[in-house]
Design an enzyme around this catalytic site. Structure first.
Site, PDB file in Angstrom:
ATOM      1  N   CYS A 219       0.822  -1.004   0.042  1.00 31.29           N
ATOM      2  CA  CYS A 219      -0.031  -0.046   0.030  1.00 31.29           C
ATOM      3  C   CYS A 219       0.886   1.418   0.082  1.00 31.29           C
ATOM      4  O   CYS A 219       1.390   1.638  -1.000  1.00 31.29           O
ATOM      5  CB  CYS A 219      -1.054  -0.059   1.365  1.00 31.29           C
ATOM      6  SG  CYS A 219      -2.511   1.127   0.801  1.00 31.29           S
TER       7      CYS A 219
ATOM      8  N   HIS B 104      -3.576  -5.124   0.672  1.00 31.39           N
ATOM      9  CA  HIS B 104      -3.281  -5.804   1.629  1.00 31.39           C
ATOM     10  C   HIS B 104      -3.314  -7.292   1.673  1.00 31.39           C
ATOM     11  O   HIS B 104      -4.280  -7.695   2.090  1.00 31.39           O
ATOM     12  CB  HIS B 104      -3.750  -5.018   2.896  1.00 31.39           C
ATOM     13  CG  HIS B 104      -3.337  -3.603   3.089  1.00 31.39           C
ATOM     14  ND1 HIS B 104      -2.660  -3.268   4.023  1.00 31.39           N
ATOM     15  CD2 HIS B 104      -4.144  -2.515   2.792  1.00 31.39           C
ATOM     16  CE1 HIS B 104      -2.534  -1.985   4.153  1.00 31.39           C
ATOM     17  NE2 HIS B 104      -3.354  -1.433   3.489  1.00 31.39           N
TER      18      HIS B 104
ATOM     19  N   GLU C 144      -1.808  -9.452   3.391  1.00 30.55           N
ATOM     20  CA  GLU C 144      -1.802  -9.800   4.692  1.00 30.55           C
ATOM     21  C   GLU C 144      -2.909 -10.046   5.466  1.00 30.55           C
ATOM     22  O   GLU C 144      -3.132 -11.028   6.184  1.00 30.55           O
ATOM     23  CB  GLU C 144      -0.701  -9.032   5.643  1.00 30.55           C
ATOM     24  CG  GLU C 144      -1.290  -7.706   6.237  1.00 30.55           C
ATOM     25  CD  GLU C 144      -1.281  -6.669   5.024  1.00 30.55           C
ATOM     26  OE1 GLU C 144      -1.181  -6.866   3.822  1.00 30.55           O
ATOM     27  OE2 GLU C 144      -1.365  -5.223   5.504  1.00 30.55           O
TER      28      GLU C 144
HETATM   29  N1  GLN Z   1      -1.537   6.794   2.958  1.00 31.83           N
HETATM   30  C1  GLN Z   1      -1.884   5.997   1.849  1.00 31.83           C
HETATM   31  C2  GLN Z   1      -2.982   6.313   1.354  1.00 31.83           C
HETATM   32  O1  GLN Z   1      -4.129   6.659   1.949  1.00 31.83           O
HETATM   33  C3  GLN Z   1      -1.704   4.733   2.125  1.00 31.83           C
HETATM   34  C4  GLN Z   1      -2.596   3.738   3.003  1.00 31.83           C
HETATM   35  C5  GLN Z   1      -2.326   2.445   3.519  1.00 31.83           C
HETATM   36  O2  GLN Z   1      -1.045   2.352   3.397  1.00 31.83           O
HETATM   37  N2  GLN Z   1      -3.135   1.730   4.097  1.00 31.83           N
HETATM   38  O3  GLN Z   1      -3.428   6.066  -0.007  1.00 31.83           O
END
Ligand code: GLN
Length: 538
Positions: free
Chosen positions: A381, A514, A516
């Site tokens: 992410c 994600h 995970e």
């Molecule tokens: N801060 C980033 C966004 O909002 C990534 C978010 C995250 O890693 N869950 O896109």
């Protein structure tokens, strides 16, 4: 008809109610019963999405796009049952529902009160959105004695009254500490906690006693006598080498028999424990070892990255490998040579999800070092967004490429879709699950043949869970690719970057989702399996 199992906690928090609830759910699932597991959280937030993970642990995201308590992660990992939005409720949600109804005039002039209006709403939630489940397990957050959880306890007391003893079961998880000066296990805290419950009209049917190690029959008899439970209904939950030992430990003490007896059910139900036995067998015979540096901001608390921890563990077992995680505070590696020194001894580097500019310098440094030393790298992410920024900023004229998350920028390579104004490519987004402005929940990605990611999944269409606000700005696609990045997975409409990798590196992967969140001990995630394998082969 559905039977309801309520799990409360006593004496102190952090006893592992989530693990115990998951373990019981797992055993019932392995008996081929249909089970749902739910979490009732006493805090006033509508959901944990707005809470700092270093305070309340990870925010777990469900397929249907809910930001939920991290215990739902345990539930899924132990049972493989996919959680839904309707499996997590908070006092905040209950009250907002009640107040909405009050404004609408639904209560027809009556005085709106905790009993019955709030408790009715709680009961409605407990029974909502079910389809022929044999069991619904409800974990009540907090500790008995807290003011916050009172309405929940009152609601389950009422449910016992309404549904009867054969449809409801009260399990209380409590602490039995060992006092070395007295050389004795102490049962008094448990007695007090049960008394507290009794005062609320709840007599626990089963007592699960958290203890550092096995205690003797004498302590057990004392608990049984003072807490009004049969001796067989006092079950120990002693410290374990891994949380995944708990289902078998509970089973061996006859927990299923107890559950069935109290609920007036047939005892002769086959349970297949092979999955757990095989997993633990592998766990006890690990041959290899690797270390992974996780570079993040909430490194003070491994709970903030619970699922990540678990996913690495699962894939470690899959590869016969013990995975050591080295938590690296990104603020401590803002000097590149210090960063190299710290990371050079790790086999691989992982930059996980995160929010805000704070600590990004160190994370970008970690990405640079993984490129320099050719260490396997996984960016999740935020980690992927930073890997893209790191890459493009090496191009002439793109040194200041940035994310609009960090403030105004003339080169918004990472930004919200409505900000993609350059070249007039403004994509209308079709987010189905908007929580504020976040892309939440399960979305499809299309993988390109010939890419590393394709060889990992071995298919071209995957579904993974998202939780982010910003996206890779499609208008910079060409420059991103020019900087050495392969965009190997995109959203079905081709507009959103889901996966990036580098051809000039043996194993460098960034994913916008994600992975995970979907790893379980029995189905370790292919990305982590491949990552650990790369660490072994490096
Ligand atoms: N801060 C980033 C966004 O909002 C990534 C978010 C995250 O890693 N869950 O896109």
């Amino acid at each position: 008809m559905t039977k309801f199992i309520f799990i409360t906690g006593g004496v102190v928090s952090s006893l592992g109610k989530g693990i115990v609830s998951s373990s019981i759910a797992s055993l019932l699932t392995l008996c081929k019963y249909k089970v749902r597991i739910r979490k009732l959280d006493p805090y006033l937030n509508i959901d944990p999405g707005t809470m700092n993970p270093s305070q309340h642990g990870e925010v777990f995201v469900t397929d249907d796009g809910a930001e939920t308590d991290m215990d739902l992660g345990h539930y899924e990992r132990f049972t493989g049952i996919i959680s839904k939005k309707s499996d997590n409720i908070t006092t905040g949600k209950i009250y907002s529902e009640v107040l909405k109804k009050e404004r609408r005039g639904d209560y027809l002039g009556s005085t709106v009160q905790v009993i019955p209006h709030v408790t009715d709403e709680i009961k409605k939630f407990i029974k909502k959105d079910l389809s022929n489940e044999d069991f619904v397990i409800c974990e009540i957050g907090g500790t008995v004695g807290d003011i916050e959880s009172l309405p929940f306890l009152e609601a389950i007391r009422q449910l016992r009254n309404e549904l009867g003893k054969s449809k409801t079961l009260f399990i209380h998880l409590t602490l039995v500490p060992f006092l070395s000066s007295a050389n004795e296990f102490k049962t008094k805290p448990t007695q007090h906690s049960v008394k507290e419950l009794l005062g609320l009209g709840i007599q626990p049917d089963l007592l699960l006693c958290r203890t550092e190690r096995k205690f003797d029959k004498k302590a057990k008899e004392k608990i049984s006598l003072f807490c009004n439970t049969s001796l067989d209904s006092v079950i120990l939950v002693e410290n374990a080498k891994t949380i995944y030992e708990i289902p078998l430990k509970l089973y061996k003490q006859g927990i299923l028999k107890q559950v069935f007896t109290h609920l007036n059910m047939n005892q002769n139900r086959n349970v297949n424990l092979k999955l757990w036995e095989d997993f633990l067998d592998k766990f006890n015979k690990l041959k290899n070892f690797v270390s992974v540096a996780i570079v993040g901001k909430y490194t003070n608390l491994s709970e903030s990255y619970k699922s990540l921890n678990e996913a690495l563990f699962h894939s470690g077992i899959f590869n016969n490998t013990r995975v050591e995680i080295k938590w690296v505070d990104s603020k401590k590696i803002e000097n590149i040579s210090k960063c190299e020194q710290i990371l050079k001894n790790c086999d691989g580097i992982l930059v996980p999800g995160g929010f805000g500019r704070d600590g990004t310098v160190g994370k970008i440094n970690a990405i640079k070092i993984s490129k320099k030393l050719k260490k396997p790298f996984l960016g999740i992410c935020f980690g992927m967004q930073l890997a893209i920024l790191e890459s493009i900023s090496n191009l002439r004229g793109y040194k200041n490429a940035s994310s609009t998350e960090f403030g105004k920028t003339s080169i918004p390579v990472i930004s919200m879709i409505h900000e993609w104004k350059k070249n007039k490519k403004i994509v209308k987004h079709d987010y189905k699950n908007l929580g504020g402005s976040m892309r939440l929940g399960s979305y499809t990605s299309i993988l390109f043949k010939g890419s590393k990611i394709y060889s990992i999944y071995r298919k071209n269409k995957i579904n993974e869970r998202h939780r982010h606000r910003y996206e890779v700005n499609y208008n910079y696609k060409k420059q991103i690719e020019k900087s050495g990045v392969v965009l190997s997975g995109m959203s079905p409409d081709g507009n959103l970057v889901e996966i990036m990798e580098r051809r000039d590196h043996p194993w460098f992967l960034g994913v916008q989702f994600h992975p995970e969140l979907k790893s379980t001990p029995f189905k370790p995630h292919p990305i982590f399996n491949s990552f650990i394998k790369a660490l072994l082969n490096k």
